[in-house]
Design an enzyme around this catalytic site. Structure first.
Site, mmCIF file in Angstrom:
data_model
loop_
_atom_site.group_PDB
_atom_site.id
_atom_site.type_symbol
_atom_site.label_atom_id
_atom_site.label_comp_id
_atom_site.label_asym_id
_atom_site.label_seq_id
_atom_site.Cartn_x
_atom_site.Cartn_y
_atom_site.Cartn_z
ATOM 1 N N ARG A 44 5.360 4.089 14.753
ATOM 2 C CA ARG A 44 6.228 4.657 13.723
ATOM 3 C C ARG A 44 6.023 6.165 13.587
ATOM 4 O O ARG A 44 4.942 6.680 13.820
ATOM 5 C CB ARG A 44 5.912 3.964 12.388
ATOM 6 N N SER B 11 5.861 -1.275 3.781
ATOM 7 C CA SER B 11 5.593 -0.483 4.977
ATOM 8 C C SER B 11 4.321 -0.890 5.715
ATOM 9 O O SER B 11 3.907 -0.195 6.643
ATOM 10 C CB SER B 11 5.520 1.001 4.608
ATOM 11 N N LYS C 171 13.791 7.023 -1.782
ATOM 12 C CA LYS C 171 12.420 7.556 -1.824
ATOM 13 C C LYS C 171 11.997 7.731 -3.274
ATOM 14 O O LYS C 171 12.612 8.501 -4.020
ATOM 15 C CB LYS C 171 12.348 8.896 -1.094
ATOM 16 N N TYR D 92 9.904 -0.985 6.760
ATOM 17 C CA TYR D 92 9.411 0.226 7.426
ATOM 18 C C TYR D 92 8.028 -0.027 8.023
ATOM 19 O O TYR D 92 7.016 0.238 7.397
ATOM 20 C CB TYR D 92 9.350 1.356 6.388
ATOM 21 N N GLU E 52 5.960 10.249 -4.778
ATOM 22 C CA GLU E 52 5.166 9.798 -3.637
ATOM 23 C C GLU E 52 5.249 10.874 -2.562
ATOM 24 O O GLU E 52 6.329 11.193 -2.063
ATOM 25 C CB GLU E 52 5.667 8.449 -3.139
ATOM 26 N N ASN F 150 14.773 12.795 2.276
ATOM 27 C CA ASN F 150 15.081 14.205 2.456
ATOM 28 C C ASN F 150 15.619 14.781 1.158
ATOM 29 O O ASN F 150 15.601 14.115 0.117
ATOM 30 C CB ASN F 150 16.026 14.425 3.637
ATOM 31 N N SER G 40 3.530 9.734 8.760
ATOM 32 C CA SER G 40 3.701 8.379 8.233
ATOM 33 C C SER G 40 3.484 7.331 9.320
ATOM 34 O O SER G 40 4.174 6.318 9.383
ATOM 35 C CB SER G 40 5.108 8.224 7.635
ATOM 36 N N TRP H 288 9.418 0.049 -1.261
ATOM 37 C CA TRP H 288 9.058 0.199 0.145
ATOM 38 C C TRP H 288 8.025 -0.852 0.538
ATOM 39 O O TRP H 288 7.019 -1.047 -0.153
ATOM 40 C CB TRP H 288 8.505 1.599 0.412
ATOM 41 N N ASP I 43 14.041 7.102 9.838
ATOM 42 C CA ASP I 43 13.677 8.084 10.879
ATOM 43 C C ASP I 43 13.761 7.582 12.309
ATOM 44 O O ASP I 43 13.866 8.388 13.227
ATOM 45 C CB ASP I 43 12.246 8.616 10.682
#
Length: 385
Positions: A121, A83, A345, A116, A349, A256, A128, A81, A169
């Site tokens: 966001r 981000s 994911k 991301y 984390e 998820n 997040s 990731w 998302d």
């Protein structure tokens, strides 16, 4: 990641058709090659190193079998990731490590990355929230200081292949959460930001997957066509920036807990949905994507999967328990539309300070939770090949 519990309850109460979805029909031309096929999934040593703590904890508890299982988990690929601006260097580190592995083994690596960092966001939940704000010239900063260098780093690594998931998302919120003022205000920022990212990542070594939420969010009959139209609008905007811009497909279940194939007892909250697990969600969404001229290809996150009965509502998204590491990454998906099962994911984390006792802030390591994931891991994670 998440969907409004109120929305899910309303959709369930409204009912839906009872027909069982069919698997996506193969509409791909012969030249359409699954980018994961025949490649080695890059194993991120930054994540696997964190699991040493889990190994030591389980070993100190006298749980040797589970500690040994951790060593199997450490051989599995997870996405990296990126981000925030400070994490752009992760791309450089990942490229260097992947090149080392590719040179030593002679096996072509495919690296999973997540882009991301949109302004505003996580508009519906805030766990997040990112570093850019639309009212502070966030979109321009996102384009110039984040997306451009991100793309440049990936473009320079012509000897490696990448699968990049775009902005988890974000577009799901535009389908269902426009009643939230912050999401409504961020809508055009999201569309233009993701379109720009798509246009800048039109590279021969890059396969782009737009985040498509999950079956419990966008998989309801009324949401499927709306989601496809939203995705199509973003790809159209990308094409206006750079002619011919395209994506490989869509990523589902990112962060998820839905199973790819729900076995045993079906969860009660899925009763009125044809997208009651992620394989059925992909099959349900595919024809709507094709109708909009989009490719019906998917990757499905199985990094964490809830155990039966773990959730009372589909809208529960934060550090769900009990859960385990899901099916190990593979191209053997039993579906004509799913390129690969992946771990996007990284398990361990945290989703945020919610859902599980003592859970730390989003992104922080939560070793007690990881120990649970190890104990409940899918057999493909630790069984002999």
């Amino acid at each position: 990641m998440r969907a409004s519990a109120t929305l899910l309850a309303a959709l369930t109460a409204a009912g839906a058709v009872s027909a069982t979805p069919t698997w996506g029909k193969p509409t791909k031309p012969v030249t359409d090659v699954n980018p994961f096929q025949g490649k080695e999934y890059f194993v991120n040593p930054e994540w696997t190193g964190k699991l040493d703590q889990t190994y030591n904890a389980l070993k100190s508890q006298g749980k040797k079998a589970l500690a040994d299982r951790v060593r199997k988990v450490q051989k599995i690929s997870t996405f990296v990731w990126v981000s925030r601006l400070s994490e752009l260097s992760r791309i450089d580190d990942t490229i260097k490590k992947a090149r080392d592995v590719q040179r030593k083994t002679g096996k072509k690596q495919i690296i999973g990355l997540v882009l991301y960092n949109l302004p505003d966001r996580d508009c519906s939940a805030g766990e997040s929230a990112g570093e850019f704000k639309s009212e502070e010239d966030g979109l321009k900063l996102y384009k110039d200081t984040f997306v451009k260098p991100y793309a440049a780093k990936v473009a320079a690594a012509k000897d490696l292949e990448f699968a990049i998931v775009l902005e988890p998302d974000s577009l799901g919120n535009l389908v269902t959460n426009m009643n939230i003022e912050f999401c409504a205000g961020a809508a055009e920022i999201y569309r233009d930001g993701i379109a720009y990212a798509i246009s800048q990542l039109q590279l021969p070594n890059v396969n782009l997957y737009i985040d498509a939420a999950h079956g419990g969010w966008l998989g309801w009959d009324g949401n499927l066509p709306l989601a496809a139209k939203e995705f199509a609008e973003v790809v159209k905007r990308a094409g206006a920036i750079k002619k011919g811009s395209k994506v490989r497909g869509f990523a589902t279940n990112v962060s998820n807990y839905n199973p790819y194939n729900a076995t045993g007892v079906r969860e009660n909250y899925t009763e009125w949905s044809n997208s009651w697990d992620e394989s059925h969600y992909a099959a349900s969404l595919a024809p709507f994507l094709e109708e909009e001229g989009l490719p019906a290809h998917f990757i499905v996150d199985q990094g964490r999967v809830h155990l039966p009965g773990a959730r009372k509502e589909w809208g529960e998204w934060c550090n769900v328990a009990p859960a385990g590491f899901g099916q190990a990454p593979t191209t053997k998906t039993n579906s004509t539309v799913v390129d690969s099962i992946v771990w996007i994911k990284p398990g361990g984390e945290s989703d945020g300070q919610c859902g599980f006792p003592g859970a730390p802030r989003a992104g922080a390591w939560h070793d007690e939770y990881v120990q649970m994931l190890v104990e409940n891991a899918h057999p493909s994670v630790y069984s002999k090949k």
